[in-house]
Design a protein around this motif. Structure first.
Motif: not given
Length: 587
Positions: A288-293, A269-271, A123-134
């Motif tokens: 927008q980042l997905l969360d559980v809710n 995944s949000v850039s 799973f390739v991730v560039e450093d300006d990404l933010e990932l959902s807890p899911l």
């Protein structure tokens, strides 16, 4: 904290859960704040205690092109190294690769991974990404559903992107419009903002890339918006773009990527599109980042591949697997092919794979989609169907036709007879749907589509171009009356007795002669007025003015065909072999 699960396809659950490894590949350079946010989001994700997830960080070196600000650059690198050294990763191995030279983003991607087994995923991730807890649980569900489920697996799916689908790279492509409840779909475009890679396609890509690099071939696909930016970057400072390489590979191989569409522009995944190699200034988060809710239960189910929609680089739907083997197949597929009540039946008997691919590129250029290919049931024919081109498996189809079985065809003339009978039968079925029908030979290239617009008028129902092996049947009461079962029996009997020179042993010549023997008027098309025949003569040729089609004999060698078409700028495939350009048309 609530636990989120993703519904597996009931047919996809293995008897025992497969053992596989997942490694997160983080690509970074000099953005400490971005990297901190990225790694924090990865650390806060929901993992499983019995499933290790490894973290590999690749830190690119700054370019040694000048001594300007060298102390500041060294300090930035030291800050990155101190942070990753102190970063705790408790879910698996943590490995840091600090490069000694600058390789750029393309080099970071290419050298990040070589799978050691078919059960290893990256799973390739560039450093300006933010990932959902899911994100991890979602990736795990995707792998179980679309890799390990034998009934729901395709070797032509290369992975899955977690980014929001937002971009159509083909110039003049369709808008990326998806139903708010569409969920999963397949799209050719690689998603570099959080991309899951399957091992086999990635190995294939790396070997493909190495072959082209060794032979100094620069992969390029014209007609793509992403390449405009790529060339501009090359001209300015020599930076290289990973997307450009992978897009060309995917296009030539007909591969697809899994995407998920969520409401309100949300994603796993949000850039943040921070200032760096790709952005001159910070552009902010793309979604927008997905969360559980924020997850709707409708989006948790993993669909079957057969029920998902597939899209190409123009975001044009690709309808895969249309293979006609019997009358029922023909009845369902023919209506999906026709455009404005007209069908083009294209014979691939005697046409090479390269010639066929070249013809398809011109069909795309001319926005012609109402064709169906007929040929032997080879791997190549079935691959055309996989890529979205409707085909007829000639041998299987004829063997399922009762009328054909009742005809005693002499073995010495079997191949020629099969060709004539199959095309005659297809014209009959097309007329039953009230369609106009063109029967074409694959050994030609259309300069434009005026041939289909200007070559017929309202006074005649049947047209023949014998040199081209081109035949047209207009949907009309008289054509319906001619094309009855009795006529097909007559075709068999009369062809067996006909004496035709070799150059006239084609469908157009045979049908014209048979029909005229029965007193039916067939209008001869003046091929010389709109077509140009090429041969193996010496010297360069130029395309004559107002020619609508270029054609050649089946006996002409491949080198001569390619050379002549190159002279006319009509040879539009490369060494892959695939089209040199994507040509989009608004649907």
């Amino acid at each position: 904290m609530p636990t989120q699960t993703f519904t597996l396809n009931p047919h996809s659950i293995p008897t025992t859960t497969p053992t596989f490894s997942l490694t997160i590949k983080v690509l970074t350079f000099n953005r400490l704040n971005s990297l901190t946010r990225c790694l924090t989001s990865l650390s806060n994700a929901h993992y499983l205690p019995d499933h290790p997830v490894h973290l590999h960080m690749f830190i690119d070196h700054f370019p040694n092109q000048s001594q300007f600000d060298i102390d500041l650059k060294l300090q930035d690198s030291l800050g990155i190294l101190q942070f990753v050294d102190g970063f705790e990763w408790k879910w698996g191995q943590k490995i840091v690769h600090f490069r000694t030279t600058n390789v750029g983003l393309q080099g970071q991607w290419l050298e990040a991974w070589w799978p050691t087994s078919d059960d290893e995923f990256a799973f390739v991730v560039e450093d300006d990404l933010e990932l959902s807890p899911l994100f991890f649980k979602y990736l795990r569900a995707l792998i179980l559903n679309y890799y390990y489920n034998s009934s729901n697996f395709s070797p032509f799916v290369y992975g899955a992107s977690l980014q929001r689908p937002r971009f159509v790279p083909g110039k003049h492509g369709n808008k990326l419009l998806l139903d708010s409840t569409s969920g999963l779909f397949l799209y050719q475009l690689v998603g570099t903002w959080g991309q899951l890679l399957f091992p086999k396609p990635w190995k294939e890509f790396r070997l493909w890339y190495d072959d082209r690099k060794a032979n100094d071939i620069k992969p390029f696909l014209d007609g793509m918006l992403i390449y405009v930016g790529y060339h501009r970057m090359v001209q300015k400072d020599g930076r290289k773009n990973m997307d450009s390489l992978f897009i060309k590979f995917v296009h030539s191989h007909g591969y697809f990527n899994i995407y998920t569409k969520f409401p309100e522009d949300k994603s796993f995944s949000v850039s943040h599109r921070d200032v760096g190699v790709n952005y001159g200034k910070t552009a902010g988060p793309d979604s927008q980042l997905l969360d559980v809710n924020s997850l709707d239960s409708n989006f948790l189910e993993m669909k079957s591949l057969s029920t998902m929609k597939w899209y190409d680089f123009c975001f044009r739907e690709v309808v895969s697997g249309r293979v006609v083997r019997n009358l029922n197949d023909l009845g369902s597929i023919l209506p999906s092919v026709q455009t404005k009540g007209t069908v083009l039946i294209v014979s691939l008997f005697g046409a090479s794979e390269a010639v066929t691919r070249n013809l398809l590129c011109h069909f795309e250029r001319l926005n012609l989609w109402n064709y169906i290919f007929i040929g032997h049931g080879t791997d190549f024919l079935l691959d055309l169907a996989r890529r979205g081109h409707p085909v007829i498996d000639a041998d299987r189809f004829l063997n399922n036709i009762r009328l054909y079985k009742s005809m005693g065809i002499q073995e010495t003339n079997a191949r020629f007879m099969k060709d004539i009978l199959l095309k005659a039968y297809l014209v009959k079925k097309s007329l039953e749907f009230s369609y106009n029908t063109w029967v074409l030979d694959g050994n030609m290239v259309f300069v434009n589509n005026d041939l289909f617009l200007e070559s017929i008028d309202s006074t005649d129902n049947l047209y023949a171009g014998e040199s081209l092996d081109l035949f047209f049947v207009k949907n009309s009461p008289s054509a319906h009356k001619i094309w009855a079962d009795d006529f097909l029996y007559d075709v068999t009997a009369m062809v067996d007795k006909m004496s035709l020179p070799r150059e006239s042993r084609n469908f157009a010549s045979v049908m014209a002669k048979l029909l005229e023997q029965k007193g039916v008027r067939v209008k001869r098309m003046d091929e010389r007025s709109f077509g140009m025949e090429i041969g193996n003569q010496n010297g360069n040729q130029t395309l004559e003015t107002n020619k609508k089609v270029v054609y050649w004999s089946r006996e002409l060698d491949m080198d001569s065909i390619q050379k002549r078409l190159q002279e006319f700028s009509l040879w539009v495939i490369d060494n892959d072999p695939s089209c040199i350009a994507v040509v989009c048309h608004k649907s």
